[in-house]
Scaffold this motif. Sequence first.
Motif, PDB file in Angstrom:
ATOM      1  N   LYS A   6       0.802  -1.221   0.000  1.00 33.84           N
ATOM      2  CA  LYS A   6       0.000   0.000   0.000  1.00 33.84           C
ATOM      3  C   LYS A   6       0.835   1.271   0.000  1.00 33.84           C
ATOM      4  O   LYS A   6       0.407   2.290  -0.545  1.00 33.84           O
ATOM      5  N   GLY A   7       2.019   1.222   0.628  1.00 30.41           N
ATOM      6  CA  GLY A   7       2.837   2.421   0.739  1.00 30.41           C
ATOM      7  C   GLY A   7       3.949   2.505  -0.290  1.00 30.41           C
ATOM      8  O   GLY A   7       4.195   3.572  -0.861  1.00 30.41           O
ATOM      9  N   LEU A   8       4.608   1.386  -0.559  1.00 28.56           N
ATOM     10  CA  LEU A   8       5.734   1.379  -1.497  1.00 28.56           C
ATOM     11  C   LEU A   8       5.367   0.799  -2.865  1.00 28.56           C
ATOM     12  O   LEU A   8       6.150   0.890  -3.808  1.00 28.56           O
ATOM     13  N   HIS A   9       4.192   0.173  -2.970  1.00 29.53           N
ATOM     14  CA  HIS A   9       3.624  -0.241  -4.258  1.00 29.53           C
ATOM     15  C   HIS A   9       4.526  -1.181  -5.065  1.00 29.53           C
ATOM     16  O   HIS A   9       4.646  -1.059  -6.290  1.00 29.53           O
ATOM     17  N   TYR A  10       5.137  -2.127  -4.382  1.00 23.49           N
ATOM     18  CA  TYR A  10       6.013  -3.070  -5.078  1.00 23.49           C
ATOM     19  C   TYR A  10       5.296  -3.859  -6.183  1.00 23.49           C
ATOM     20  O   TYR A  10       5.814  -3.953  -7.309  1.00 23.49           O
ATOM     21  N   PRO A  11       4.116  -4.464  -5.918  1.00 23.25           N
ATOM     22  CA  PRO A  11       3.466  -5.228  -6.995  1.00 23.25           C
ATOM     23  C   PRO A  11       3.125  -4.380  -8.213  1.00 23.25           C
ATOM     24  O   PRO A  11       3.364  -4.791  -9.357  1.00 23.25           O
ATOM     25  N   GLN A  12       2.590  -3.179  -7.960  1.00 22.35           N
ATOM     26  CA  GLN A  12       2.209  -2.309  -9.069  1.00 22.35           C
ATOM     27  C   GLN A  12       3.434  -1.908  -9.894  1.00 22.35           C
ATOM     28  O   GLN A  12       3.399  -1.895 -11.126  1.00 22.35           O
ATOM     29  N   LYS A  59       8.712  -4.237 -20.495  1.00 20.10           N
ATOM     30  CA  LYS A  59       9.891  -5.036 -20.847  1.00 20.10           C
ATOM     31  C   LYS A  59      11.182  -4.487 -20.223  1.00 20.10           C
ATOM     32  O   LYS A  59      12.277  -4.683 -20.753  1.00 20.10           O
ATOM     33  N   LYS A  60      11.041  -3.830 -19.075  1.00 22.02           N
ATOM     34  CA  LYS A  60      12.213  -3.297 -18.384  1.00 22.02           C
ATOM     35  C   LYS A  60      12.718  -4.236 -17.298  1.00 22.02           C
ATOM     36  O   LYS A  60      13.782  -4.008 -16.725  1.00 22.02           O
ATOM     37  N   MET A  61      11.929  -5.259 -16.986  1.00 23.35           N
ATOM     38  CA  MET A  61      12.369  -6.309 -16.076  1.00 23.35           C
ATOM     39  C   MET A  61      11.599  -7.572 -16.400  1.00 23.35           C
ATOM     40  O   MET A  61      10.508  -7.509 -16.991  1.00 23.35           O
ATOM     41  N   GLN A  62      12.150  -8.713 -16.053  1.00 19.26           N
ATOM     42  CA  GLN A  62      11.446  -9.961 -16.310  1.00 19.26           C
ATOM     43  C   GLN A  62      10.371 -10.176 -15.247  1.00 19.26           C
ATOM     44  O   GLN A  62      10.490  -9.682 -14.118  1.00 19.26           O
ATOM     45  N   PRO A  63       9.285 -10.891 -15.585  1.00 15.69           N
ATOM     46  CA  PRO A  63       8.249 -11.176 -14.590  1.00 15.69           C
ATOM     47  C   PRO A  63       8.862 -11.897 -13.387  1.00 15.69           C
ATOM     48  O   PRO A  63       9.566 -12.903 -13.541  1.00 15.69           O
ATOM     49  N   THR A  64       8.605 -11.377 -12.201  1.00 15.20           N
ATOM     50  CA  THR A  64       9.245 -11.876 -10.983  1.00 15.20           C
ATOM     51  C   THR A  64       8.227 -12.021  -9.867  1.00 15.20           C
ATOM     52  O   THR A  64       7.374 -11.147  -9.674  1.00 15.20           O
ATOM     53  N   ILE A  65       8.313 -13.106  -9.132  1.00 16.10           N
ATOM     54  CA  ILE A  65       7.489 -13.305  -7.948  1.00 16.10           C
ATOM     55  C   ILE A  65       8.099 -12.531  -6.784  1.00 16.10           C
ATOM     56  O   ILE A  65       9.314 -12.570  -6.578  1.00 16.10           O
ATOM     57  N   LEU A  66       7.261 -11.804  -6.048  1.00 19.74           N
ATOM     58  CA  LEU A  66       7.733 -11.037  -4.894  1.00 19.74           C
ATOM     59  C   LEU A  66       7.164 -11.640  -3.613  1.00 19.74           C
ATOM     60  O   LEU A  66       5.961 -11.893  -3.524  1.00 19.74           O
ATOM     61  N   VAL A  67       8.028 -11.865  -2.638  1.00 16.16           N
ATOM     62  CA  VAL A  67       7.619 -12.393  -1.333  1.00 16.16           C
ATOM     63  C   VAL A  67       7.806 -11.268  -0.325  1.00 16.16           C
ATOM     64  O   VAL A  67       8.923 -10.967   0.094  1.00 16.16           O
ATOM     65  N   MET A  68       6.708 -10.611   0.057  1.00 11.96           N
ATOM     66  CA  MET A  68       6.777  -9.395   0.859  1.00 11.96           C
ATOM     67  C   MET A  68       6.467  -9.687   2.323  1.00 11.96           C
ATOM     68  O   MET A  68       5.410 -10.232   2.648  1.00 11.96           O
ATOM     69  N   MET A  69       7.372  -9.283   3.192  1.00 12.69           N
ATOM     70  CA  MET A  69       7.191  -9.547   4.614  1.00 12.69           C
ATOM     71  C   MET A  69       8.109  -8.647   5.433  1.00 12.69           C
ATOM     72  O   MET A  69       8.945  -7.930   4.883  1.00 12.69           O
ATOM     73  N   ARG A  70       7.953  -8.697   6.733  1.00 15.58           N
ATOM     74  CA  ARG A  70       8.840  -7.932   7.582  1.00 15.58           C
ATOM     75  C   ARG A  70       9.883  -8.863   8.206  1.00 15.58           C
ATOM     76  O   ARG A  70       9.608 -10.054   8.392  1.00 15.58           O
ATOM     77  N   PRO A  71      11.072  -8.340   8.527  1.00 14.57           N
ATOM     78  CA  PRO A  71      12.100  -9.192   9.111  1.00 14.57           C
ATOM     79  C   PRO A  71      11.819  -9.546  10.566  1.00 14.57           C
ATOM     80  O   PRO A  71      12.496 -10.405  11.128  1.00 14.57           O
ATOM     81  N   THR A  72      10.819  -8.902  11.155  1.00 10.18           N
ATOM     82  CA  THR A  72      10.464  -9.152  12.545  1.00 10.18           C
ATOM     83  C   THR A  72       9.561 -10.376  12.610  1.00 10.18           C
ATOM     84  O   THR A  72       8.344 -10.260  12.715  1.00 10.18           O
ATOM     85  N   ILE A  73      10.137 -11.560  12.553  1.00  8.48           N
ATOM     86  CA  ILE A  73       9.323 -12.774  12.532  1.00  8.48           C
ATOM     87  C   ILE A  73       9.203 -13.401  13.921  1.00  8.48           C
ATOM     88  O   ILE A  73       8.630 -14.471  14.064  1.00  8.48           O
ATOM     89  N   ALA A  74       9.739 -12.728  14.943  1.00  6.84           N
ATOM     90  CA  ALA A  74       9.574 -13.178  16.326  1.00  6.84           C
ATOM     91  C   ALA A  74       9.189 -11.976  17.186  1.00  6.84           C
ATOM     92  O   ALA A  74       9.901 -11.607  18.113  1.00  6.84           O
ATOM     93  N   PRO A  75       8.057 -11.306  16.852  1.00  7.41           N
ATOM     94  CA  PRO A  75       7.682 -10.071  17.543  1.00  7.41           C
ATOM     95  C   PRO A  75       7.457 -10.315  19.028  1.00  7.41           C
ATOM     96  O   PRO A  75       7.055 -11.402  19.422  1.00  7.41           O
TER      97      PRO A  75
END
Length: 372
Positions: A166-172, A181-197
């Motif tokens: 919503k803020g950085l619009h990576y998928p869009q 055609k400026k980059m190849q189709p790529t899967i993005l795995v979006m998450m935060r590094p805080t996986i033990a909050p």
Amino acid sequence: MGLTSMAVLLLAIVAAVVLFALTIWLWPRLGKKSVGSVLGRFGMMLATQLTLFAAIGLWANQSFGFFASWADLFGMEKGQGVVVDHSAGSKPVEVTGIQQVKGHGSVPSIAGKVEKVNIKGPESKIVSPAFVYLPPEYFQPQYANKTFPASVVLTGFPGTAEALIKGLHYPQEAQKLAKAKKMQPTILVMMRPTIAPPRDTECIDIPGGPQTETFFTKDLRKGLSEQYRIGLKPANWGVIGDSTGGYCALKFAMRHPDSYGAAAALSGYYVAAQDATTGKLFGEGKQSKQLEKENDLMWRLKNKPMPAVSLLVTSSKQGEHNYGDTLKFIDAAKKHPTRVSSMILDSGGHNFNTWRREIPGTLQWMGSRLSA
């Protein structure tokens, strides 16, 4: 209503406006020299200020993704995410929801799709949520037998994964660049590094604590490759991060070149932070000193063999705290077989506006470094 919901923000704004107007209207009536009038004026001013600060704070949180929920905000998020179900039929990745890519319709073969998933780590004993962006090509017949490159995208600390959408619009941005055609189709795995909050682990395998590095370099890649058409070679995987996520990205590639072939750090840093949110990251005794060195990226460049990876670092000549350290990192990383690139803005800061300016170039760079 959730902390990041638009309804909460609008309610706070309306309350601030109403209380401001009410204060102006009632002020003459509270002008008498009495205890009641003084307390009334004080109460009106205090209420107006509090609602104003609440509205600004909620807007800032929505814009920059500091906290994901009320529990996260007030430090009541205690879940360690360590339960892993190894029963028959249990999958390492479970899809828990689906989102549309904003502004691109609802047909996956045209708009792509974002799936919310839970990733289970059998080695790290950690379970963490993530958002997986699947590009339109993933659903098109001509790509049915094709594997795709993937890039993990990390927030800073504490951060929210939703802010990457919503803020950085990576998928869009990824979809727009792939279409041009400026980059190849790529899967993005979006998450935060805080996986033990609520703990900030700095993406380290903490002795006797959360094994964050193992989760990202082993469990995540294996689980997602089983769920989606992603290869397991280092050349198939990249990692991007801002701030803390940038430090993690560089470290994953430098310490685990057999897992990630490329890493990009937007306003990243090069030594693990240690403060009240991290606690003791490296344990006690002589081994702790060595572990601390191993996680110091500048130390690694001077004392360890150079890994065969591609690294991108960003900064700004004015307004960014990491500018000097970034120049030192670039100079130290100019050794074969490591490939280092940089993106230096004339002015910027440690904020979403700066990172939005850097993301298109970063995605294009990453796309040129990964292979399907």
